[in-house]
Design an enzyme around this catalytic site. Structure first.
Site, PDB file in Angstrom:
ATOM      1  N   ASN A  84      -4.994 -22.369   6.902  1.00  0.00           N
ATOM      2  CA  ASN A  84      -5.174 -23.539   7.764  1.00  0.00           C
ATOM      3  C   ASN A  84      -6.361 -23.361   8.680  1.00  0.00           C
ATOM      4  O   ASN A  84      -6.761 -22.242   8.990  1.00  0.00           O
ATOM      5  CB  ASN A  84      -3.904 -23.789   8.602  1.00  0.00           C
TER       6      ASN A  84
ATOM      7  N   CYS B  24      -5.322 -16.089  16.726  1.00  0.00           N
ATOM      8  CA  CYS B  24      -5.864 -17.220  15.987  1.00  0.00           C
ATOM      9  C   CYS B  24      -7.310 -16.937  15.574  1.00  0.00           C
ATOM     10  O   CYS B  24      -8.159 -16.675  16.422  1.00  0.00           O
ATOM     11  CB  CYS B  24      -5.790 -18.471  16.860  1.00  0.00           C
TER      12      CYS B  24
ATOM     13  N   ASN C 171      -0.748 -12.351  13.015  1.00  0.00           N
ATOM     14  CA  ASN C 171      -1.292 -13.698  12.962  1.00  0.00           C
ATOM     15  C   ASN C 171      -1.981 -13.837  11.610  1.00  0.00           C
ATOM     16  O   ASN C 171      -1.888 -12.953  10.758  1.00  0.00           O
ATOM     17  CB  ASN C 171      -2.273 -13.912  14.127  1.00  0.00           C
TER      18      ASN C 171
ATOM     19  N   CYS D 255       8.783  -7.451 -26.156  1.00  0.00           N
ATOM     20  CA  CYS D 255       7.577  -8.239 -25.873  1.00  0.00           C
ATOM     21  C   CYS D 255       6.350  -7.328 -25.879  1.00  0.00           C
ATOM     22  O   CYS D 255       5.213  -7.808 -25.917  1.00  0.00           O
ATOM     23  CB  CYS D 255       7.693  -8.947 -24.529  1.00  0.00           C
TER      24      CYS D 255
ATOM     25  N   CYS E   4       0.413   0.141 -20.685  1.00  0.00           N
ATOM     26  CA  CYS E   4       0.255   1.592 -20.651  1.00  0.00           C
ATOM     27  C   CYS E   4      -0.952   2.002 -21.493  1.00  0.00           C
ATOM     28  O   CYS E   4      -1.744   2.849 -21.102  1.00  0.00           O
ATOM     29  CB  CYS E   4       1.520   2.263 -21.172  1.00  0.00           C
TER      30      CYS E   4
ATOM     31  N   CYS F 210       7.422  -5.270 -17.180  1.00  0.00           N
ATOM     32  CA  CYS F 210       8.585  -5.629 -18.003  1.00  0.00           C
ATOM     33  C   CYS F 210       9.254  -6.886 -17.442  1.00  0.00           C
ATOM     34  O   CYS F 210       9.616  -6.928 -16.271  1.00  0.00           O
ATOM     35  CB  CYS F 210       9.594  -4.489 -18.029  1.00  0.00           C
TER      36      CYS F 210
END
Lengths: 455, 428
Positions: free
Chosen positions: B73, B135, B200, B345, B352, B390
């Protein structure tokens, strides 16, 4: 889901029954689903795909918003990938192999493939470029999935390719033979356009053996790929087959894809003979044309049916009825039109050569049902005269090829697709035909690049 | 039901969940809604000389289909007159006397200015003060916010000024835009602060628009660095909290801030030394109602462990956080793959193989033709990468391998070497 059918349907209203039944993924759905893919290494989905599409990569590309890249990855491996996204039995192939079957639920690979290829269609993306001309010419006989795939690959390899197609448009089964509510014609025609854009010449409305002779083609080209697919549905060989109202499922589907719909089936009783995927197409098409009652008649039982499970479920949801262990013996008619069908009850006897129990007639069990249309779906004939005109070795119309090279007994002729499928080895799937086409193209390239090799 | 009340440097609160000073605490309406939803406290959006804001002012980092992994922001402190804020704060405190209301303050570098604002806010009955030295945008350019928070001397001095008049506990909110937060934390402590809060927001640029080539967000064609927060900053914040918590020279309570989105996040901050937490981005993402699960989850966590009060876990993990030189070089773990839940998978294998120590083999079972993954334990360095990639939780377990050698840290090793190297040294 199917549109409710009733007799009040007008022909215009029937049209709605022929729009695609499976909805596209919404953009967010596609993104969510793509992000669910694990991006497996050495992924089983790739191995399960006859054309070995790099599925994790194309899905990853969807997830990164790279839809052009995704469509290229798909279409590079499978020149009819947009059609396959709709007609592949994914639960038996890629999705069936997805590792997430064991952890949650498989990725919707087919729908993601459709999402990417639909993007390419909508955005008129040019995915591939023709190769630098190598001065050689190849003819492809038959512009279906196998022929089209081969033509695409050959054009990318720099060959001047001519496709001979007997019908008015190329695409074969995808253009004419798959019901519109599964595969709209424009999808197949986009795939044809992709190939045309590479400079491939299409001689449509040209039947080899009739409009142009094999010798002529052989003379004009360095190689020929025979990819003619299958022929018409054979005769039942029973009385009354010439009556008006006896149709074959393939022609019935083709008409709904090429001509304005007619109201001839509204409120009528239809029977379909056979229980393969084409029979399902014939039956669901009849229902969607407004038939009040559609029955699939099969001489074996539910267990022996050859249609996919999802097709069976789909037909049932469309209100198709199934009658097992019956065979037609006679088609009855009045004034040249079908009015009824005589059936005989069957029972399963001894197993045949393939281990399927052979149906045998139950003596004196004939009965007659009232029908308005008989739709035949008992397989397809093969293009024997053409195969013989090229002088190719074959077995019952299945062209013999050298293992791995797609080369037929004629050194200049290669073959791919349905014309080499058979003997119950595999399902004749569009995706297999595409795979054959691509491989045959590379086999031709190998052969033509190294002519010193003994043929 | 565990006792969720906290006491942070004398400030009491019904539960550890406060809304941080930010857009969610901009008005009485909002803070009252938050208290209704269950938040234990709120740090009112920073008071000071009202500023002018720009549009647009927020942006977010989305990743892998997940929205708001990070948030940024360029909004400044309150844009409403002090009197208006004070009136609403007073009303809120009157309506919710048991909830904690903290005033966040930021004024220019003047003793009188600090004195004046402290008196004004304490007059309406706040429970504590939080000095905004964090800030990073807009205010810093005017010599406030992180411009102060980056200079220990300025922090110390301004805290001293505040403490000269403050009747309520003073919390100093620190900026992470420094090299070592312990120096500013120590300065706050030396200045007399009762507590510190961190972090902050972090200087950030969320992204660049691929079509317009403008920074995100942009204000009429130009962007500026914003303050980064949200789940992505949690590890940075947690480290800073832990570093301060284990530093004897800091020695004052901590209010933890930075990417806290769930009760688990809160527990981690509490264990690492925070006496309470402040939340902003998660509330901005999901609304005030998320606090229900934060409270419920924390309570269940404590109940299930038989811990009577949330204050009992504060700082309990701090002693486990140390320096690299104090880690045992002879401790060994290796990956073990549970075949029953492995879905093949092969992500561990390729992770690795490509990027770690090449010790996970894909082995084809000769009998079944089925592939399985096998760790060559002698080559495994226990890096954790496989278990991290994994996708099936619990399938790759890192297990301890007993070694012959006694524990030996780098510091001990160096000391032993310096003394003549007689002790057994494991060579790496």
């Amino acid at each position: 889901m199917s549109v409710p059918l009733d007799e009040t349907k007008t022909i215009d209203a029937l049209q709605a029954n022929f729009t695609e039944v499976v909805p596209s993924l919404k953009p967010k759905e596609a993104m969510d689903e793509a992000n669910r893919c694990l991006f497996c290494y050495d992924a089983p989905c790739i191995k399960a795909c006859p054309t070995s599409i790099d599925i994790p990569s194309f899905i990853k590309k969807i997830a990164t918003g790279n839809l052009l890249g995704s469509a290229k990855t798909i279409m590079d491996a499978n020149p009819v990938g947009a059609s396959c996204a709709r007609v592949c039995p994914t639960e038996e192939l890629c999705e069936g192999a997805c590792v997430l079957n064991h952890a949650s639920k498989p990725i919707m690979i087919g729908l993601l493939q459709r999402h990417a290829t639909d993007w390419a269609i909508k955005n008129q993306a040019a995915l591939f470029q023709p190769g630098k001309s190598n001065g050689k010419r190849v003819a492809v006989v038959g512009g279906g999935p196998a022929g089209l795939s081969a033509a695409r690959e050959l054009a990318r390899l720099g060959y001047a390719v001519t496709v001979y197609e007997s019908k008015g448009k190329a695409g074969g089964l995808n253009t004419y033979g798959i019901v519109s509510f599964r595969l709209p014609q424009e999808i197949s025609l986009w795939e044809v356009e992709q190939v045309k854009a590479l400079g491939v010449e299409f001689r449509t409305n040209t039947t080899v053996g009739v409009d142009v002779q094999p010798e002529e083609i052989l003379e004009q080209h360095d190689s020929i790929l025979l990819a003619v697919g299958m022929g018409a549905v054979p005769q039942l060989g029973i009385e009354g087959e010439d009556l008006s109202g006896v149709l074959d499922a393939i022609s019935l589907v083709e008409e709904t894809k090429t001509k304005p719909l007619t109201g001839q089936m509204i409120g009528k009783k239809v029977v379909v003979i056979g229980a393969g995927n084409t029979a399902i197409d014939g039956a669901t098409t009849s229902r969607r044309l407004g038939a009040e009652q559609v029955q699939i008649l099969y001489r074996r039982t539910e267990k022996e049916m050859t249609c996919y499970q999802f097709e069976y479920e789909f037909a049932k949801q469309d209100g198709v009825e199934f009658r097992w262990l019956v065979a037609p013996t006679r088609i009855l008619g009045e004034n040249g039109r079908v009015t009824g069908l005589e059936l005989i009850r069957m029972e399963l006897g001894e197993p045949d050569g393939k281990g399927r129990r052979k149906p045998v007639q139950v003596p004196d069990s004939q009965f007659v049902i009232e029908v308005d249309f008989v739709v035949k779906a008992i397989g397809q004939t093969r293009h024997l005269p053409l195969i013989e005109a090229f002088g190719l070795q074959h077995q019952n119309g299945i062209v013999a090829i050298e293992e791995g090279t797609y080369r037929t007994s004629h050194p200049q002729v290669f073959a791919a697709g349905d014309v080499i499928f058979g003997g119950g080895k595999t399902d004749a799937m569009v995706v297999d035909a595409a795979n054959h086409g691509v491989r045959a193209a590379h086999a031709i390239h190998t052969a033509l690049s190294d002519l010193t090799q003994p043929v | 039901m565990a006792d969720l009340r906290i006491n942070l440097a004398g400030i009491e609160s019904p539960n550890p969940f406060w809304l941080a000073s930010a857009p969610p605490t901009n008005s009485g309406h909002q803070v009252q809604r938050a208290f209704e939803a269950g938040w234990g406290g709120a740090v009112w959006k920073t008071l000071g000389e009202p500023i002018m804001n720009v549009t647009s002012r927020f942006a977010a980092l989305h990743y892998g289909g997940q929205r708001v992994l990070g948030f940024n922001n360029i909004e400044l402190i309150t844009d409403r007159p002090l009197e208006e804020n004070l009136k609403e704060m007073e009303e809120t405190k009157r309506l919710y006397p048991k909830h904690t209301l903290i005033a966040s303050l930021m004024v220019e570098h003047k003793r009188e200015a600090w004195h004046e604002i402290v008196k004004q806010v304490e007059a309406i009955g706040v429970d504590g003060l939080e000095l905004n030295f964090g800030c990073p945008h807009g205010m810093a350019e005017r010599g406030m916010g992180s411009a102060v928070g980056q200079h220990p001397d300025l922090i110390r001095q301004q805290v001293e000024w505040v403490k000269e008049v403050a009747q309520t506990p003073v919390i100093v909110k620190l900026t992470p835009n420094i090299t070592d937060i312990r120096f500013t934390a120590r300065a706050a402590s030396q200045g007399g602060a009762d507590a510190i809060s961190m972090i902050n927001t972090i200087n950030s640029l969320i992204g660049v628009d691929l079509d317009s080539w403008l920074p995100i967000p942009h204000v009429d064609g130009k962007g500026a660095h914003g303050g980064y927060c949200g789940p992505a900053v949690k590890p940075i914040a947690l480290n800073m909290v832990a570093e301060c918590a284990r530093d004897p020279q800091v020695g004052i309570p901590i209010s933890g801030i930075g990417g806290i989105s769930t009760w688990q996040d809160a527990v981690e901050f509490l264990l690492m030394g925070a006496s309470g937490v402040q939340v902003c981005t998660a509330a901005m993402h999901h609304g005030f109602r998320i606090v229900e699960d934060m409270i419920d989850g924390l309570n269940n966590y404590l109940d299930q462990r038989g811990i009577p009060s949330v204050m009992d876990i504060v700082g309990k993990a701090v002693h486990t956080y140390s320096d690299w030189g104090n880690l045992n070089l002879n401790y060994k773990i290796v990956a073990r793959i549970h075949e029953e839940t492995c879905i093949n998978c092969n992500k561990c294998h390729i992770a690795c193989e490509d990027t770690s120590h090449q010790c996970i083999d894909i082995v084809t079972d000769e009998m079944t033709g089925k592939e399985r993954l096998v760790v060559r334990e002698e080559d495994c360095v226990g890096c954790n990468l496989c278990s991290i990639v994994c996708p099936v939780e619990g399938t790759i377990e890192m297990v301890e391998i007993p070694t012959e050698q006694p524990p030996l840290t780098w510091n001990q090793r160096q000391a032993a070497l310096a003394a003549g190297g007689s002790c057994e040294i494991k060579s790496e």
